[in-house]
Design a protein around this motif. Structure first.
Motif, PDB file in Angstrom:
ATOM      1  N   LEU A  83       0.812  -1.221   0.000  1.00 26.49           N
ATOM      2  CA  LEU A  83       0.000   0.000   0.000  1.00 26.49           C
ATOM      3  C   LEU A  83       0.847   1.273   0.000  1.00 26.49           C
ATOM      4  O   LEU A  83       0.386   2.342  -0.399  1.00 26.49           O
ATOM      5  CB  LEU A  83      -0.892   0.031   1.243  1.00 26.49           C
ATOM      6  CG  LEU A  83      -2.187  -0.773   1.204  1.00 26.49           C
ATOM      7  CD1 LEU A  83      -2.764  -0.876   2.614  1.00 26.49           C
ATOM      8  CD2 LEU A  83      -3.203  -0.092   0.278  1.00 26.49           C
TER       9      LEU A  83
ATOM     10  N   PRO B 233       3.259   2.661  -1.746  1.00 23.61           N
ATOM     11  CA  PRO B 233       3.377   3.546  -2.922  1.00 23.61           C
ATOM     12  C   PRO B 233       2.085   4.286  -3.252  1.00 23.61           C
ATOM     13  O   PRO B 233       2.104   5.211  -4.056  1.00 23.61           O
ATOM     14  CB  PRO B 233       3.728   2.574  -4.064  1.00 23.61           C
ATOM     15  CG  PRO B 233       4.165   1.309  -3.404  1.00 23.61           C
ATOM     16  CD  PRO B 233       3.486   1.254  -2.084  1.00 23.61           C
ATOM     17  N   HIS B 234       0.967   3.879  -2.642  1.00 21.29           N
ATOM     18  CA  HIS B 234      -0.328   4.516  -2.945  1.00 21.29           C
ATOM     19  C   HIS B 234      -0.746   5.520  -1.877  1.00 21.29           C
ATOM     20  O   HIS B 234      -1.861   6.044  -1.920  1.00 21.29           O
ATOM     21  CB  HIS B 234      -1.412   3.440  -3.090  1.00 21.29           C
ATOM     22  CG  HIS B 234      -1.043   2.399  -4.100  1.00 21.29           C
ATOM     23  ND1 HIS B 234      -1.063   2.642  -5.445  1.00 21.29           N
ATOM     24  CD2 HIS B 234      -0.578   1.141  -3.946  1.00 21.29           C
ATOM     25  CE1 HIS B 234      -0.641   1.570  -6.089  1.00 21.29           C
ATOM     26  NE2 HIS B 234      -0.335   0.638  -5.203  1.00 21.29           N
TER      27      HIS B 234
ATOM     28  N   SER C  14      -0.252   8.524  -1.251  1.00 21.27           N
ATOM     29  CA  SER C  14      -0.667   9.879  -1.627  1.00 21.27           C
ATOM     30  C   SER C  14      -1.923   9.899  -2.505  1.00 21.27           C
ATOM     31  O   SER C  14      -2.427  10.973  -2.822  1.00 21.27           O
ATOM     32  CB  SER C  14       0.470  10.565  -2.386  1.00 21.27           C
ATOM     33  OG  SER C  14       0.702   9.852  -3.583  1.00 21.27           O
ATOM     34  N   SER C  15      -2.411   8.727  -2.873  1.00 23.47           N
ATOM     35  CA  SER C  15      -3.486   8.716  -3.881  1.00 23.47           C
ATOM     36  C   SER C  15      -4.863   8.951  -3.257  1.00 23.47           C
ATOM     37  O   SER C  15      -5.091   8.691  -2.071  1.00 23.47           O
ATOM     38  CB  SER C  15      -3.485   7.377  -4.636  1.00 23.47           C
ATOM     39  OG  SER C  15      -3.912   6.356  -3.756  1.00 23.47           O
TER      40      SER C  15
ATOM     41  N   SER D 175      -7.382   7.220  -4.117  1.00 19.67           N
ATOM     42  CA  SER D 175      -7.983   5.897  -3.908  1.00 19.67           C
ATOM     43  C   SER D 175      -7.603   5.328  -2.532  1.00 19.67           C
ATOM     44  O   SER D 175      -8.347   4.555  -1.942  1.00 19.67           O
ATOM     45  CB  SER D 175      -7.590   4.927  -5.024  1.00 19.67           C
ATOM     46  OG  SER D 175      -6.209   4.723  -4.986  1.00 19.67           O
ATOM     47  N   PHE D 176      -6.440   5.768  -2.016  1.00 15.29           N
ATOM     48  CA  PHE D 176      -6.041   5.328  -0.670  1.00 15.29           C
ATOM     49  C   PHE D 176      -7.057   5.832   0.356  1.00 15.29           C
ATOM     50  O   PHE D 176      -7.563   5.075   1.193  1.00 15.29           O
ATOM     51  CB  PHE D 176      -4.632   5.849  -0.346  1.00 15.29           C
ATOM     52  CG  PHE D 176      -4.156   5.490   1.025  1.00 15.29           C
ATOM     53  CD1 PHE D 176      -3.522   4.282   1.250  1.00 15.29           C
ATOM     54  CD2 PHE D 176      -4.363   6.343   2.096  1.00 15.29           C
ATOM     55  CE1 PHE D 176      -3.103   3.928   2.535  1.00 15.29           C
ATOM     56  CE2 PHE D 176      -3.952   6.004   3.375  1.00 15.29           C
ATOM     57  CZ  PHE D 176      -3.311   4.797   3.590  1.00 15.29           C
TER      58      PHE D 176
ATOM     59  N   SER E  75     -10.390   4.003  -0.007  1.00 17.41           N
ATOM     60  CA  SER E  75     -10.423   2.653   0.597  1.00 17.41           C
ATOM     61  C   SER E  75     -10.512   2.746   2.113  1.00 17.41           C
ATOM     62  O   SER E  75     -11.220   1.970   2.767  1.00 17.41           O
ATOM     63  CB  SER E  75      -9.159   1.849   0.292  1.00 17.41           C
ATOM     64  OG  SER E  75      -8.803   1.936  -1.020  1.00 17.41           O
TER      65      SER E  75
END
Ligand code: BT5
Length: 259
Positions: free
Chosen positions: A189, A191-192, A194-195, A197-198, A201
């Motif tokens: 998780l 690498p995600h 900053s997204s 979508s993080f 979720s």
């Protein structure tokens, strides 16, 4: 904890160094000291028993021998990750809920740092920082999870009901495998972080969404509102009875008792 199983479970993961203890005061204390003295990124402290496990605000966390997971993962955040440090508790909580989902269990995150299974606390998270001047130089992600029934403290010691994986899965659940899955989840998780979508979720996994809750703030005062979701920094978004939006950065959420 079975050392052979532990080594085997951890070997596929790109960890830094690993320190294992049959018994320790607090894995977070060990990890904080280690991070201060130069531990590598993704170094891990793991213990079979904690005698002085800590929750937030100096609360106690119980880890009886042979029954639970008590781990502290050290992160050396990159410059990009330093912009999202308030999301790290979500990283840990999502990795914990994912590790349960792969076992067929639906768990929820009671903001900010509890993982609930069947409405009961199965895991708690404590994220702490190591500073170098004005900058965060290291993070310690502490996770305690009740695997076997023996990990669950008696009701008198708790503010919130607790459970274990054993209560849902039976006694054959292997701590080493759950440990692997939680760590693998955090690594996947990361690498995600900053997204959008993080955050989506994380929000989706929140307990009590759309319900009236009470938030006990750090100073003991109570805020009441409908739980809407998260701000982009991981703060909690509520609306009060006048539909005014409220943002909460620190506190403990619980369902509002019915009048
Ligand atoms: C937490 O705090 O839930 C964070 C717990 C973090 C524990 C890990 S274990 C590895 C690492 N090393 C440490 O020393 N700590 C971390 P908080 O939200 O403040 O909740 C604490 C409250 O949870 C306590 O006051 C008890 O009521 C309850 N509690 C204590 N032990 C528990 C357990 N084993 N299961 C469920 N609830 C527990």
């Amino acid at each position: 904890m079975n050392q052979h199983q532990l080594k085997k479970a951890l070997s596929p993961l790109p960890l830094g160094d690993v320190r294992y203890f049959d018994s320790i005061g607090s894995t977070n204390n060990e990890a904080l000291a280690w991070a201060t003295s130069g531990a590598k990124d993704l170094s891990l402290v793991i213990a079979d028993e904690q005698t002085a496990g800590r929750g937030r605000l100096d609360r106690k966390w119980f880890t009886p021998k042979g029954t639970a997971l008590a781990l502290s993962l050290i992160l050396r955040p990159t410059a990009a990750e330093k912009l999202y440090l308030t999301r790290i508790v979500g990283l840990a909580a999502l990795a914990a809920t994912d590790s349960l989902r792969t076992r067929g269990l639906v768990s929820q995150i009671k903001w900010p740092n509890d993982v609930l299974l069947n409405g009961r606390k199965v895991a708690g998270i404590l994220v702490e920082s190591v500073w170098s001047g004005e900058e965060v130089d290291g993070l310690v992600i502490g996770i305690g999870m009740n695997v076997l029934k023996g990990a669950v403290p008696s009701d008198g010691l708790l503010f919130f009901p607790a459970t274990s994986l054993e209560e849902s899965l039976g006694p054959l659940v292997e701590r080493e495998k759950v440990l692997h899955d939680i760590l693998a989840g955090m690594i996947a998780l990361r690498p995600h972080l900053s997204s959008d979508s993080f955050i989506a979720s994380w929000e989706k996994a929140l307990a009590f969404r759309g319900e009236q809750v009470q938030v006990e703030q750090g100073d003991g005062s109570l805020l009441t509102g409908k739980l809407l979701g998260l701000e982009s920094d991981g703060s909690l978004r509520l609306t009060d009875e006048q539909s005014k939006s409220i943002t909460v950065r620190f506190g403990d959420v619980r369902l509002r008792p019915r009048a």
